[in-house]
Structure formats: structure tokens, C-alpha cells
Scaffold this motif. Structure first.
Motif, mmCIF file in Angstrom:
data_model
loop_
_atom_site.group_PDB
_atom_site.id
_atom_site.type_symbol
_atom_site.label_atom_id
_atom_site.label_comp_id
_atom_site.label_asym_id
_atom_site.label_seq_id
_atom_site.Cartn_x
_atom_site.Cartn_y
_atom_site.Cartn_z
ATOM 1 N N VAL A 1 -75.152 1.325 -28.522
ATOM 2 C CA VAL A 1 -76.496 1.653 -28.365
ATOM 3 C C VAL A 1 -77.065 1.679 -27.058
ATOM 4 N N ASP A 2 -78.137 2.356 -26.718
ATOM 5 C CA ASP A 2 -78.435 2.439 -25.028
ATOM 6 C C ASP A 2 -79.438 1.288 -24.777
ATOM 7 N N HIS A 3 -80.294 1.625 -23.688
ATOM 8 C CA HIS A 3 -81.291 0.870 -23.176
ATOM 9 C C HIS A 3 -82.455 0.539 -24.247
ATOM 10 N N PHE A 4 -82.629 1.218 -24.836
ATOM 11 C CA PHE A 4 -83.685 0.952 -25.899
ATOM 12 C C PHE A 4 -83.236 0.701 -27.489
ATOM 13 N N PHE A 5 -81.799 0.466 -27.363
ATOM 14 C CA PHE A 5 -81.016 0.233 -28.511
ATOM 15 C C PHE A 5 -81.066 1.311 -29.593
ATOM 16 N N ARG A 6 -81.087 2.369 -29.023
ATOM 17 C CA ARG A 6 -80.829 3.760 -29.880
ATOM 18 C C ARG A 6 -79.439 4.175 -29.790
ATOM 19 N N ARG A 7 -78.904 4.686 -31.029
ATOM 20 C CA ARG A 7 -77.447 5.209 -31.004
ATOM 21 C C ARG A 7 -77.644 6.504 -30.297
ATOM 22 N N THR B 1 -81.678 0.948 -34.779
ATOM 23 C CA THR B 1 -80.528 0.802 -35.483
ATOM 24 C C THR B 1 -80.218 -0.938 -35.772
ATOM 25 N N PRO B 2 -79.511 -0.963 -37.011
ATOM 26 C CA PRO B 2 -79.169 -2.204 -37.540
ATOM 27 C C PRO B 2 -78.344 -3.215 -36.594
ATOM 28 N N VAL B 3 -77.630 -2.436 -35.788
ATOM 29 C CA VAL B 3 -76.673 -3.368 -34.845
ATOM 30 C C VAL B 3 -77.360 -4.137 -33.812
ATOM 31 N N VAL B 4 -78.789 -4.144 -33.923
ATOM 32 C CA VAL B 4 -79.585 -5.136 -32.955
ATOM 33 C C VAL B 4 -79.765 -6.361 -33.939
ATOM 34 N N TRP B 5 -79.935 -6.247 -35.215
ATOM 35 C CA TRP B 5 -80.546 -7.148 -35.958
ATOM 36 C C TRP B 5 -79.780 -8.346 -36.459
ATOM 37 N N GLU B 6 -78.365 -7.841 -36.652
ATOM 38 C CA GLU B 6 -77.376 -9.214 -36.789
ATOM 39 C C GLU B 6 -77.263 -10.127 -35.661
ATOM 40 N N LEU C 1 -80.558 -12.282 -24.073
ATOM 41 C CA LEU C 1 -80.728 -10.866 -23.337
ATOM 42 C C LEU C 1 -79.680 -9.869 -23.994
ATOM 43 N N LEU C 2 -80.326 -9.274 -24.920
ATOM 44 C CA LEU C 2 -79.638 -8.280 -25.767
ATOM 45 C C LEU C 2 -79.271 -7.071 -24.681
ATOM 46 N N HIS C 3 -78.217 -6.544 -24.916
ATOM 47 C CA HIS C 3 -77.757 -5.501 -23.975
ATOM 48 C C HIS C 3 -77.018 -4.302 -24.741
ATOM 49 N N GLY C 4 -77.439 -3.055 -24.428
ATOM 50 C CA GLY C 4 -76.829 -1.931 -25.114
ATOM 51 C C GLY C 4 -75.362 -1.642 -24.155
ATOM 52 N N ALA C 5 -74.481 -1.424 -24.897
ATOM 53 C CA ALA C 5 -72.951 -0.894 -24.225
ATOM 54 C C ALA C 5 -73.237 0.299 -23.507
ATOM 55 N N SER C 6 -74.225 1.431 -23.941
ATOM 56 C CA SER C 6 -74.452 2.639 -23.571
ATOM 57 C C SER C 6 -75.690 2.691 -22.733
ATOM 58 N N ASP C 7 -76.031 1.766 -22.226
ATOM 59 C CA ASP C 7 -77.222 1.523 -21.431
ATOM 60 C C ASP C 7 -76.969 2.131 -20.016
ATOM 61 N N TRP C 8 -77.903 3.258 -19.720
ATOM 62 C CA TRP C 8 -77.531 3.865 -18.373
ATOM 63 C C TRP C 8 -78.496 3.451 -17.624
ATOM 64 N N GLN C 9 -79.593 2.634 -17.857
ATOM 65 C CA GLN C 9 -80.475 2.027 -16.698
ATOM 66 C C GLN C 9 -80.078 0.624 -16.269
ATOM 67 N N VAL C 10 -79.701 0.048 -16.995
ATOM 68 C CA VAL C 10 -79.135 -1.528 -16.614
ATOM 69 C C VAL C 10 -77.423 -1.766 -17.112
ATOM 70 N N SER C 11 -76.552 -1.750 -16.160
ATOM 71 C CA SER C 11 -75.212 -2.050 -16.636
ATOM 72 C C SER C 11 -74.931 -3.376 -17.125
ATOM 73 N N PRO C 12 -73.900 -3.528 -18.014
ATOM 74 C CA PRO C 12 -73.616 -4.799 -18.552
ATOM 75 C C PRO C 12 -73.315 -5.839 -17.392
ATOM 76 N N ASP D 1 -83.148 8.473 -32.448
ATOM 77 C CA ASP D 1 -83.712 7.278 -32.923
ATOM 78 C C ASP D 1 -84.805 6.652 -32.415
ATOM 79 N N LEU D 2 -85.452 5.970 -33.256
ATOM 80 C CA LEU D 2 -86.684 5.269 -32.463
ATOM 81 C C LEU D 2 -86.075 3.991 -31.782
ATOM 82 N N PRO D 3 -86.899 3.468 -30.806
ATOM 83 C CA PRO D 3 -86.388 2.207 -30.004
ATOM 84 C C PRO D 3 -86.117 1.141 -31.245
ATOM 85 N N ILE D 4 -85.166 0.617 -31.107
ATOM 86 C CA ILE D 4 -84.930 -0.674 -31.999
ATOM 87 C C ILE D 4 -84.756 -0.445 -33.242
#
Length: 81
Positions: free
Chosen positions: A47-53, A62-67, A10-21, A57-60
């Protein structure tokens, strides 16, 4: 997600404004109570809910998701790159 027995990521963006950590971890805890034995919830910085900085950014994009995704897959299915 009821009945999922295999590994869950369950990948989660720290800056997600829709679902908190906390909410993401609650979802993971619920899955564990339902019998999932391997549930991982990495929180991805910057990154946010859509893994954007940022909103440009386009969804997903950012390279932070791939690692963490590739590391998680490699740990569970070694040799399948």
C-alpha cells in the motif's frame, strides 16, 4: 507531536512515495526521544501513502490496514471492541 505521552501508532505503507520507511522510523525515534514510551511503526506491504493498493482504490480502502490497527488497539485496550 511534541508532548504526546500515550501510545502512538504510525501506520506506514511500504509503497509510500511521499514518506520513506526510514523517514517514518525517524519520526518514531524522535517521538521516543521526546518521551513517548510506546511508539509502533508497522510497514504495510503493498500500500502507498494513502493506504491504497493502486490509484483506483479509495484511501484506507484496503483491508491490510485494519488488521494491524485492530491488533494494536486490542493489545492496548483489551475488551474494548
Amino acid at each position: 507531536y511534541a508532548g504526546v505521552q500515550g501510545p502512538m501508532l504510525l501506520l506506514h505503507g511500504a509503497s509510500d512515495w511521499q514518506v520513506s520507511p526510514d523517514q517514518a522510523e525517524a519520526i518514531a525515534a524522535q517521538q521516543r526521544r521526546r518521551g513517548a514510551r510506546d511508539v509502533t511503526v508497522p510497514v504495510l506491504d503493498g500500500v502507498d501513502h494513502f493506504f491504497r493498493r493502486d490509484r483506483n482504490d479509495l484511501p484506507i480502502a484496503t483491508p491490510v490496514v485494519w488488521e494491524p490497527l485492530l491488533a494494536w488497539l486490542g493489545a492496548r485496550w483489551p475488551g474494548h471492541r
